[in-house]
Design a protein around this motif. Structure first.
Motif, PDB file in Angstrom:
ATOM      1  N   ASP A 139      45.382  68.082  60.086  1.00 23.87           N
ATOM      2  CA  ASP A 139      45.504  67.860  58.646  1.00 23.87           C
ATOM      3  C   ASP A 139      44.131  67.855  57.967  1.00 23.87           C
ATOM      4  O   ASP A 139      43.954  68.444  56.895  1.00 23.87           O
ATOM      5  N   ARG A 140      43.159  67.209  58.612  1.00 24.69           N
ATOM      6  CA  ARG A 140      41.803  67.175  58.064  1.00 24.69           C
ATOM      7  C   ARG A 140      41.174  68.568  58.096  1.00 24.69           C
ATOM      8  O   ARG A 140      40.521  68.994  57.145  1.00 24.69           O
ATOM      9  N   LEU A 141      41.348  69.282  59.198  1.00 22.74           N
ATOM     10  CA  LEU A 141      40.734  70.599  59.337  1.00 22.74           C
ATOM     11  C   LEU A 141      41.313  71.606  58.355  1.00 22.74           C
ATOM     12  O   LEU A 141      40.639  72.563  57.958  1.00 22.74           O
ATOM     13  N   GLU A 142      42.537  71.409  57.947  1.00 29.50           N
ATOM     14  CA  GLU A 142      43.164  72.336  57.006  1.00 29.50           C
ATOM     15  C   GLU A 142      42.437  72.363  55.667  1.00 29.50           C
ATOM     16  O   GLU A 142      42.375  73.407  55.003  1.00 29.50           O
ATOM     17  N   THR A 143      41.855  71.237  55.276  1.00 28.95           N
ATOM     18  CA  THR A 143      41.184  71.164  53.970  1.00 28.95           C
ATOM     19  C   THR A 143      39.680  70.945  54.077  1.00 28.95           C
ATOM     20  O   THR A 143      38.998  70.872  53.062  1.00 28.95           O
ATOM     21  N   ASN A 144      39.158  70.836  55.302  1.00 22.72           N
ATOM     22  CA  ASN A 144      37.721  70.653  55.490  1.00 22.72           C
ATOM     23  C   ASN A 144      37.079  72.010  55.767  1.00 22.72           C
ATOM     24  O   ASN A 144      37.357  72.644  56.779  1.00 22.72           O
ATOM     25  N   TYR A 145      36.210  72.453  54.867  1.00 17.74           N
ATOM     26  CA  TYR A 145      35.591  73.772  54.982  1.00 17.74           C
ATOM     27  C   TYR A 145      34.171  73.701  55.527  1.00 17.74           C
ATOM     28  O   TYR A 145      33.467  74.716  55.543  1.00 17.74           O
ATOM     29  N   THR A 146      33.748  72.533  55.996  1.00 21.10           N
ATOM     30  CA  THR A 146      32.351  72.318  56.394  1.00 21.10           C
ATOM     31  C   THR A 146      32.159  72.270  57.904  1.00 21.10           C
ATOM     32  O   THR A 146      31.206  72.837  58.428  1.00 21.10           O
ATOM     33  N   ILE A 147      33.049  71.579  58.613  1.00 21.09           N
ATOM     34  CA  ILE A 147      32.883  71.415  60.061  1.00 21.09           C
ATOM     35  C   ILE A 147      32.981  72.774  60.758  1.00 21.09           C
ATOM     36  O   ILE A 147      33.937  73.524  60.564  1.00 21.09           O
ATOM     37  N   LYS A 148      31.966  73.101  61.559  1.00 21.56           N
ATOM     38  CA  LYS A 148      31.918  74.402  62.229  1.00 21.56           C
ATOM     39  C   LYS A 148      31.986  74.285  63.749  1.00 21.56           C
ATOM     40  O   LYS A 148      32.373  75.234  64.430  1.00 21.56           O
ATOM     41  N   HIS A 149      31.592  73.135  64.281  1.00 22.36           N
ATOM     42  CA  HIS A 149      31.565  72.953  65.732  1.00 22.36           C
ATOM     43  C   HIS A 149      32.188  71.595  66.060  1.00 22.36           C
ATOM     44  O   HIS A 149      31.715  70.565  65.586  1.00 22.36           O
ATOM     45  N   LEU A 150      33.227  71.616  66.859  1.00 19.54           N
ATOM     46  CA  LEU A 150      33.947  70.402  67.228  1.00 19.54           C
ATOM     47  C   LEU A 150      34.285  70.448  68.706  1.00 19.54           C
ATOM     48  O   LEU A 150      34.900  71.407  69.176  1.00 19.54           O
ATOM     49  N   LYS A 151      33.858  69.423  69.439  1.00 19.58           N
ATOM     50  CA  LYS A 151      34.195  69.312  70.855  1.00 19.58           C
ATOM     51  C   LYS A 151      34.971  68.014  71.061  1.00 19.58           C
ATOM     52  O   LYS A 151      34.456  66.927  70.826  1.00 19.58           O
ATOM     53  N   ILE A 152      36.211  68.183  71.509  1.00 22.79           N
ATOM     54  CA  ILE A 152      37.097  67.048  71.720  1.00 22.79           C
ATOM     55  C   ILE A 152      38.135  67.483  72.752  1.00 22.79           C
ATOM     56  O   ILE A 152      38.489  68.662  72.818  1.00 22.79           O
ATOM     57  N   ASN A 153      38.585  66.570  73.576  1.00 22.78           N
ATOM     58  CA  ASN A 153      39.570  66.912  74.614  1.00 22.78           C
ATOM     59  C   ASN A 153      40.962  67.024  74.000  1.00 22.78           C
ATOM     60  O   ASN A 153      41.846  66.208  74.252  1.00 22.78           O
ATOM     61  N   SER A 154      41.158  68.062  73.204  1.00 18.01           N
ATOM     62  CA  SER A 154      42.428  68.228  72.509  1.00 18.01           C
ATOM     63  C   SER A 154      43.528  68.679  73.460  1.00 18.01           C
ATOM     64  O   SER A 154      43.267  69.321  74.478  1.00 18.01           O
ATOM     65  N   GLN A 155      44.760  68.353  73.124  1.00 16.32           N
ATOM     66  CA  GLN A 155      45.896  68.798  73.911  1.00 16.32           C
ATOM     67  C   GLN A 155      46.098  70.296  73.697  1.00 16.32           C
ATOM     68  O   GLN A 155      45.786  70.846  72.640  1.00 16.32           O
TER      69      GLN A 155
END
Length: 219
Positions: A139-155
């Motif tokens: 939900d956050r990523l859908e409207t966030n146009y700034t974050i370019k690199h994200l490392k997280i143990n996503s499912q």
């Protein structure tokens, strides 16, 4: 003091408490424990000792990895950074700590909002965010146009969408969302994304006036 360390207090506490005024002037701070990977008996610093760092208007990159940070640390970081007016923090790395999903949720909720300036965020450990946190992240990523690199143990079922949003941002989603975007910039982004049909069609839909309106100039 006097070279001795009180075993009852966090190891790095003096660094933060006795040099708090100097820490406010730093542009980058990288703290990572290599000697005892994931073998904490306690956190290396208390949550409140991190407040001066969070309130800095000079700090651009912050790494606090393998320091035994807990959910309390993550929640304080999220709250204090989000509330700091004039913050210039664009990179936050919090890998290999003691936090649970609760800490990840707090960071995502506070620091990946539409108006966030964070461009790089890492929170890798041996835990994966649960469904609630994963859906908040999308939900956050859908409207966030700034974050370019994200490392997280996503499912697994969330990874493709997460990577798609990050790729959009790296390719220029923020520029394309501007109704006053220059035609040359628009065309350059389309050119760079032409080999990825999903990206190409997304950007066409984002600003259709260049295709169907008077702004389009045929060369």
């Amino acid at each position: 003091k006097n070279g001795a360390h009180d075993n009852s207090s966090p190891l790095l506490e003096p660094l933060f408490l006795e040099t708090s005024s100097s820490l406010l002037l730093l542009e980058s701070l990288n703290l990572k424990c290599y000697a005892c990977h994931k073998r904490w008996t306690q956190s290396f610093v208390s949550p409140t000792a991190l407040i001066p760092l969070c309130q800095s208007t000079s700090l651009q990159t912050l790494t606090l990895s393998n320091l035994g940070l807990t959910d309390d640390h993550f929640m304080l970081l999220a709250d204090q950074i989000a509330q700091t007016k004039g913050s210039v923090l664009t990179e936050l790395v919090l890998n290999d700590n003691r936090n649970s999903d609760k800490g990840i949720y707090a960071i995502v909720n506070a620091l990946l909002s539409k108006d966030s300036i964070i461009e790089k965020l890492e929170m890798l450990n041996n835990r994966r965010p649960n469904k609630c946190t994963s859906e908040l992240l999308l939900d956050r990523l859908e409207t966030n146009y700034t974050i370019k690199h994200l490392k997280i143990n996503s499912q697994h079922q969330y990874r493709n969408r997460i990577e798609f949003y990050l790729l959009l941002n790296r390719m220029g989603r923020k520029t394309m969302s501007d109704p006053k975007v220059k035609q040359d910039d628009f065309l350059a982004i389309l050119e760079n994304s032409k080999d990825n049909p999903s990206l190409f069609m997304y950007f066409l839909r984002e600003n259709p006036s260049f295709i169907f309106g008077k702004n389009l100039k045929v060369r």
